[in-house]
Design an enzyme around this catalytic site. Structure first.
Site, PDB file in Angstrom:
ATOM      1  N   LYS A  40       1.694  25.732  31.070  1.00  0.00           N
ATOM      2  CA  LYS A  40       2.336  24.429  30.923  1.00  0.00           C
ATOM      3  C   LYS A  40       1.500  23.404  31.681  1.00  0.00           C
ATOM      4  CE  LYS A  40       6.937  22.374  31.755  1.00  0.00           C
ATOM      5  NZ  LYS A  40       8.262  22.656  32.377  1.00  0.00           N
ATOM      6  N   SER A  71      11.799  21.829  29.204  1.00  0.00           N
ATOM      7  CA  SER A  71      10.568  21.073  29.169  1.00  0.00           C
ATOM      8  C   SER A  71       9.314  21.917  28.894  1.00  0.00           C
ATOM      9  CB  SER A  71      10.371  20.327  30.497  1.00  0.00           C
ATOM     10  OG  SER A  71      10.283  21.221  31.593  1.00  0.00           O
ATOM     11  N   SER A  80      14.292  24.875  31.742  1.00  0.00           N
ATOM     12  CA  SER A  80      13.032  24.564  31.059  1.00  0.00           C
ATOM     13  C   SER A  80      12.189  25.740  30.595  1.00  0.00           C
ATOM     14  CB  SER A  80      12.176  23.659  31.946  1.00  0.00           C
ATOM     15  OG  SER A  80      12.804  22.416  32.131  1.00  0.00           O
TER      16      SER A  80
END
Length: 559
Positions: free
Chosen positions: A134, A217, A241
């Site tokens: 990420k 996210s 997330s």
């Protein structure tokens, strides 16, 4: 000083990602338009752009890949090239990357192959395994914008003098274990959003149903893994997330308790908020791969270099004892949190789990813990206690606007006062105690407390863009700091013929009304269903072992 518009900077970044893709991997405009017209771009659709060997390599899970490399059946260069190509195609049709650095990855893979040829052994348990990150994790020589236009060309949170010199500790540890890093995935602006959309790359859709969101996210990670461009990725979780994208994309993930995995030098929003901070977690195409990631990273003893990490090695004995348990397990089932009742596909998935567990001899009881609404309000108020001052500071670097729907305090709101902040923290601690007391007291007729809790990740199987109305199913577990694993409910996807709308349904709250108003069987058709398996604080090994049991029970029941 901003010298060019944020739109120009964002467009330049979009193009730079594409420029890193080798020409022979570029898709035609016709192919890209064809992808936009598809509902499902996973499996056969993306594999039309790969040869048979690339399909074979990218079909292995993480454990199979490292075994193939350790046995000399595959090289790191072969594996890295196959996954880099698939990731490059995944981005072109699925818009899931923020960074792509194949050249660096290939150089790394060649070094690993040379080491293996000379020494006839690997340098670690992740030798040659491509791992995606990420875009919060710093990699030397690579941007970390964290989807803020103002941080393009730099490393979020570090002065300009340190541009491209920064490396997160978890990145360092993955490299020491033999991993190959090749891309960083997209995320929502600010991180505080359950969908993946920003002003740089725009929206990342759900690759199994492009009418829906991939979640957030860590949504870019979820989408990339669903498209087969990665088998193991690293994400973060402050309100769901790594769990929401895992469930929405039909993959696996683990949210460890805070400080089980190092967060040192990881870009984040409002880094001074340490009451209920974000935690690093893992996402993958298999449960064994997720377990391998936690086992491997803890083997480096990160607590020696990051004093925030609790000094707990991976407890193999605990993991194995639950994975191969010779007694029935006992589960608590959350059918609804009483705020937003699950849509029909989620309820059907829960019923499938209960049936499968009971047929396998395990016990199941209803689970009605303290109010999720109370926990949600406390947690959200803590997250917004700075009145989004950090968010507005990052936006001001480029002049970019806040993406519609992203959680932020209204303009003019003042930061929370210290005494109010402390009082809110005490309310949170009281909630933790109340939940623990409920868990301890809920023994049932057999006098035994439950081993784990199973509950929805969200009240819907993915969400329609702009219609994610309720995150308390995941958020409450961040406030409790519980260990949580997400597994897909095998054999269950949203089905327009089965999961029909109850025309007589009466919403229990305004949130429930909005949530149910967003449900359309035709739009949700084909969306995966996933659930959370919940243990208490720092029970990662226990929950992983239990998740293996549940996963196998579900697979057997589906067959």
């Amino acid at each position: 000083m901003v010298t060019e518009s944020w739109e120009i900077r964002a467009a330049g970044k979009r193009q730079s990602i594409l420029d890193q893709i080798p020409k022979e991997w570029k898709l035609s405009t016709a192919d890209i338009n064809k992808a936009k017209a598809q509902r499902d771009i996973t499996g056969p659709f993306i594999e039309q752009f790969l040869d048979n060997e690339e399909i074979k390599i990218t079909s292995y899970d993480a454990v199979e890949l490292v075994n193939q490399i350790q046995q000399g059946k595959l090289t790191a260069v072969q594996v890295t090239t196959a996954f880099s190509k698939r990731a490059a195609i995944a981005h072109q049709i699925g818009n899931c990357l923020l960074e792509f650095f194949f050249d660096k990855a290939l150089e790394r893979a060649k070094e690993l192959d040379a080491y293996f040829a000379q020494n006839q052994r690997t340098i670690g348990p992740l030798h040659g395994l491509p791992i995606s990150l990420k875009d919060q994790f710093h990699v030397k020589g690579v941007d970390t914008s964290m989807a803020y236009v103002g941080w393009i060309g730099r490393n979020h949170g570090f002065p300009e003098s340190q541009t491209h010199q920064v490396e997160s500790l978890l990145t360092t540890d993955l490299l020491s274990l033999g991993a190959v890093l090749y891309c960083k995935t997209s995320l929502p602006q600010t991180l505080f959003f359950g969908e993946t959309v920003n002003n740089i790359t725009g929206i990342t859709p759900n690759p199994q149903n492009q009418l829906l969101s991939c979640g957030g996210s860590s949504g870019g990670e979820g989408a990339l893994i669903a498209l087969g461009g990665s088998v193991l990725g690293v994400g973060t979780d402050i309100g769901g997330s790594v769990r929401v994208p895992a469930a929405f994309n039909g993959i696996y993930s683990i949210k460890p308790s805070v400080d089980r995995v190092s967060y040192k030098d990881v870009a984040t929003t409002n880094p001074g908020q340490t009451i209920w901070p974000s935690t690093a977690g893992f996402m993958g195409s298999s449960l064994s791969g997720v377990t391998l990631a936690l086992q491997s990273t803890l083997s480096t003893k990160p607590w020696l270099r990051d004093p925030a990490v609790v000094p707990i090695p991976f407890r193999e004995d605990v993991y194995q004892s639950y994975k191969s348990l010779n007694r029935p397990l006992k589960f608590g089932i959350v059918w609804s949190d009483g705020i937003a009742n699950p849509h029909p596909p989620i309820s059907r998935g829960l019923k499938r789990i209960v049936t499968a567990l009971r047929e396998a001899g395990h016990g199941v009881v209803d689970w009605n813990p303290p109010s999720h609404s109370e926990a949600m309000n406390i947690h959200l108020n803590i997250l917004l206690a700075d009145a989004s001052a950090d968010v507005r500071e990052q936006l001001a670097l480029s002049g970019e606007p806040l993406v519609p729907g992203v959680m932020a305090a209204e303009e003019g709101v003042q930061p929370m006062g210290l005494l109010e902040y402390q009082a809110l923290t005490l309310e949170g601690k009281a909630y933790e105690n109340a939940y623990a007391e409920y868990w301890n007291a809920n023994t049932g007729e057999d006098g035994e407390v439950v081993d784990a809790v199973i509950m929805p990740v969200a009240p819907s199987a993915a969400v329609r863009p702009g219609k994610f109305y309720h995150i308390a199913y995941t958020e409450v577990l961040n406030m409790l700091n519980y260990s949580t694993v997400v597994v897909p409910v095998h054999g269950i996807k949203a089905d327009k013929e089965v999961d029909v709308v109850d025309q007589g349904y009466q919403p229990s709250s305004e949130t429930d009304r909005l949530n149910w108003g967003a449900y359309d069987p035709e739009i949700f058709y084909g969306a995966p269903v996933g659930v959370q398996i919940v243990g208490r604080k720092f029970e990662e090994e226990k929950v992983l072992g239990i998740a293996e049991v549940v996963d196998e029970v579900l697979k057997a029941h589906t067959k």
